[in-house]
Design an enzyme around this catalytic site. Structure first.
Site, PDB file in Angstrom:
ATOM      1  N   HIS A  99      -2.710 -53.204 -29.093  1.00 34.65           N
ATOM      2  CA  HIS A  99      -2.141 -54.549 -29.177  1.00 34.65           C
ATOM      3  C   HIS A  99      -1.508 -54.999 -27.859  1.00 34.65           C
ATOM      4  O   HIS A  99      -1.262 -56.190 -27.668  1.00 34.65           O
ATOM      5  CB  HIS A  99      -1.131 -54.644 -30.333  1.00 34.65           C
ATOM      6  CG  HIS A  99       0.190 -54.017 -30.068  1.00 34.65           C
ATOM      7  ND1 HIS A  99       0.548 -52.768 -30.535  1.00 34.65           N
ATOM      8  CD2 HIS A  99       1.276 -54.459 -29.384  1.00 34.65           C
ATOM      9  CE1 HIS A  99       1.779 -52.490 -30.169  1.00 34.65           C
ATOM     10  NE2 HIS A  99       2.251 -53.493 -29.460  1.00 34.65           N
ATOM     11  N   ASP A 129      -4.588 -48.517 -33.148  1.00 33.64           N
ATOM     12  CA  ASP A 129      -3.694 -49.108 -32.148  1.00 33.64           C
ATOM     13  C   ASP A 129      -3.577 -48.246 -30.892  1.00 33.64           C
ATOM     14  O   ASP A 129      -2.488 -48.068 -30.348  1.00 33.64           O
ATOM     15  CB  ASP A 129      -2.315 -49.375 -32.728  1.00 33.64           C
ATOM     16  CG  ASP A 129      -1.544 -50.438 -31.919  1.00 33.64           C
ATOM     17  OD1 ASP A 129      -2.202 -51.167 -31.140  1.00 33.64           O
ATOM     18  OD2 ASP A 129      -0.318 -50.530 -32.062  1.00 33.64           O
ATOM     19  N   ASN A 204       8.398 -51.810 -25.022  1.00 33.71           N
ATOM     20  CA  ASN A 204       8.283 -50.351 -25.106  1.00 33.71           C
ATOM     21  C   ASN A 204       6.902 -49.926 -25.605  1.00 33.71           C
ATOM     22  O   ASN A 204       6.505 -48.771 -25.433  1.00 33.71           O
ATOM     23  CB  ASN A 204       9.323 -49.759 -26.052  1.00 33.71           C
ATOM     24  CG  ASN A 204      10.640 -49.447 -25.362  1.00 33.71           C
ATOM     25  OD1 ASN A 204      11.631 -50.119 -25.598  1.00 33.71           O
ATOM     26  ND2 ASN A 204      10.648 -48.438 -24.503  1.00 33.71           N
ATOM     27  N   SER A 205       6.200 -50.827 -26.264  1.00 34.55           N
ATOM     28  CA  SER A 205       4.909 -50.488 -26.854  1.00 34.55           C
ATOM     29  C   SER A 205       3.989 -49.860 -25.815  1.00 34.55           C
ATOM     30  O   SER A 205       3.794 -50.399 -24.729  1.00 34.55           O
ATOM     31  CB  SER A 205       4.245 -51.732 -27.436  1.00 34.55           C
ATOM     32  OG  SER A 205       4.957 -52.211 -28.547  1.00 34.55           O
TER      33      SER A 205
END
Length: 439
Positions: A99, A129, A204-205
């Protein structure tokens, strides 16, 4: 006569002298703890990821004259987003979230030393993901070690490094709050996550979750917007499986286990002698399938997968999709009053079964033609028959994925396994319409 200020200064000097003088340089060795060591060891391998995406501006409409002459429907504007990633190989391989880079027209990676490099997408998988990027450098790049998540302990210290809100090299620490966590967000179910109380914020992803040895034990991916101290990371073992698939094939190959499951009602659980509130029951085992070869039977209760409990049928299906072909996984099975451990090795979905799947599930037989899949036959009494599909109709999209060729149709179909319905975009003559069929 000395002024009051002078007397105060002399008094301060006397006190400092009696105390041994001004404090020396802080003793860093005494303050160095395991978190500091992890950060110094791994932070050079953590990268900032910026993406650009061309989107249509919603603020401009075409005039009738523009529509007549075919002017662009709306102005294009560049939308920017940001996230994190981690180098896991000195050759420039980066792991991040799907994402973070989804739909990007350009991806910029900023290294810890300040260099900015263009990144290439090696592969990306929305279901899990996970995305794998590659950057090129004349010199070897700092890399973190992708560890294992199989031996995580609840309560052990973990460290998260990333770029929340664009603030690069931000470090937070906490503990492992839970493993094998399942939660729902944005209409989707996410399975088999590490839960941590280490602060994880937007940006942070894609960054790493680390143990005290500095090993990457997860990739940070999600937070509960309405909660504090609840963050989630994809386990390293799952990341490794998906990364290997994406690196070798550019995508995760659909895998086949060959069993169907259903939720356990209290009555059915009692009949089977199962007194727990979790697990699913096997309703069908396909002949010759990996499930049959592993010894799974109809009526078995699947209690655990990969060491964590199976909550329901949706949980099982989604987690099984995290194991690509040839990646074995363990199952804890309850049968006839006792539990046993079995291991299943899924294989690539046999192409010859796709036709049967389409006929049995959708009631259709199709063939490729003119950039779509043409309906050849409709099974009487099927859902497709009831909604009025006819031979000659063209299936243009399946679950919003273009199906211009058999491979794309097969991939979209297999990705829909485990869902209750599929959405078809069907064209008949000059007209197109959407049809939802149970699956």
């Amino acid at each position: 006569m000395k002024t009051p200020l002078t007397r105060w200064s002399l008094s301060l000097a006397l006190l400092l002298a009696l105390a041994g003088g001004p404090p020396a340089h802080a003793d860093q060795a005494r303050r160095r703890n395991e978190v500091v060591e992890v950060v110094q060891k791994v932070s050079p391998a953590v990268v900032f990821i910026g993406t650009e995406q061309e989107v249509e501006s919603p603020f401009r409409r075409r005039s009738p004259i523009e529509e007549f002459f075919g002017a662009p429907p709306q102005q294009q504007r560049t939308q920017q987003s940001l996230g994190s990633g981690v180098l896991v190989d000195p050759n420039g391989t980066i792991i991040t979230n799907d994402h973070v880079i989804r739909g990007a027209s350009a991806i910029h990676v900023i290294l810890a030393d300040g260099r900015e490099l263009e990144a290439e997408v090696i592969g990306s998988d929305a279901n899990n993901d996970v995305a794998v990027l590659k950057v090129s450098s004349k010199q070897p790049l700092p890399a973190a070690k992708l560890g294992t998540s199989s031996d995580l302990m609840i309560g052990e210290t973990v460290v998260a490094i990333g770029s929340p809100f664009g603030l690069s090299k931000t470090v937070t620490s906490g503990v492992v709050s839970a493993t094998g966590r399942t939660f729902k967000a944005d209409g989707r179910t996410y399975n088999d996550f590490i839960q941590t109380d280490a602060a994880i914020n937007p940006g942070n992803s894609g960054g790493p979750l680390l143990n005290v040895d500095g090993d990457v034990i997860g990739i940070n991916t999600a937070i509960f917007a309405s909660a504090q101290g609840i963050g989630f990371a994809i386990p390293a073992d799952k990341v490794r499986r998906i990364m290997e698939e994406l690196t070798r094939f550019g995508k995760v190959r659909p895998a086949w286990v060959g069993l169907e499951v259903q939720n356990l009602s209290p009555r059915l659980a009692r009949q089977l002698g199962w007194d727990r509130t979790y697990g699913v029951v096997v309703s069908e085992v396909e002949p010759g399938s990996p499930a049959e070869q592993a010894g799974i039977r109809r009526g078995d209760v699947l209690a655990e997968m990969g060491g964590s409990r199976i909550s329901d049928a949706e949980d099982y299906v989604t987690r099984a999709q995290g194991y690509p072909a040839r990646a074995a996984f363990p199952l804890a099975v309850f049968r006839e009053g006792g539990q046993r451990a079995l291991q299943v090795t899924p294989v690539e979905f046999p192409p010859q079964l796709v036709e049967a799947l389409v006929w049995n599930r959708l009631g259709l037989r199709v063939k490729p033609t003119r950039g779509a899949m043409a309906v050849q036959a409709v099974r009487p009494g099927s859902a497709a028959d009831e909604v009025g599909l006819e031979p000659g109709d063209l299936v243009v999209r399946l679950n919003n994925q273009p199906v211009a060729e058999p491979a794309a149709f097969q991939e979209a179909l297999l990705s829909a396994r485990g869902t209750r319905s599929v959405l078809l975009l069907v064209r008949r003559g000059r007209y197109g319409y959407h049809v939802t069929l149970p699956f």
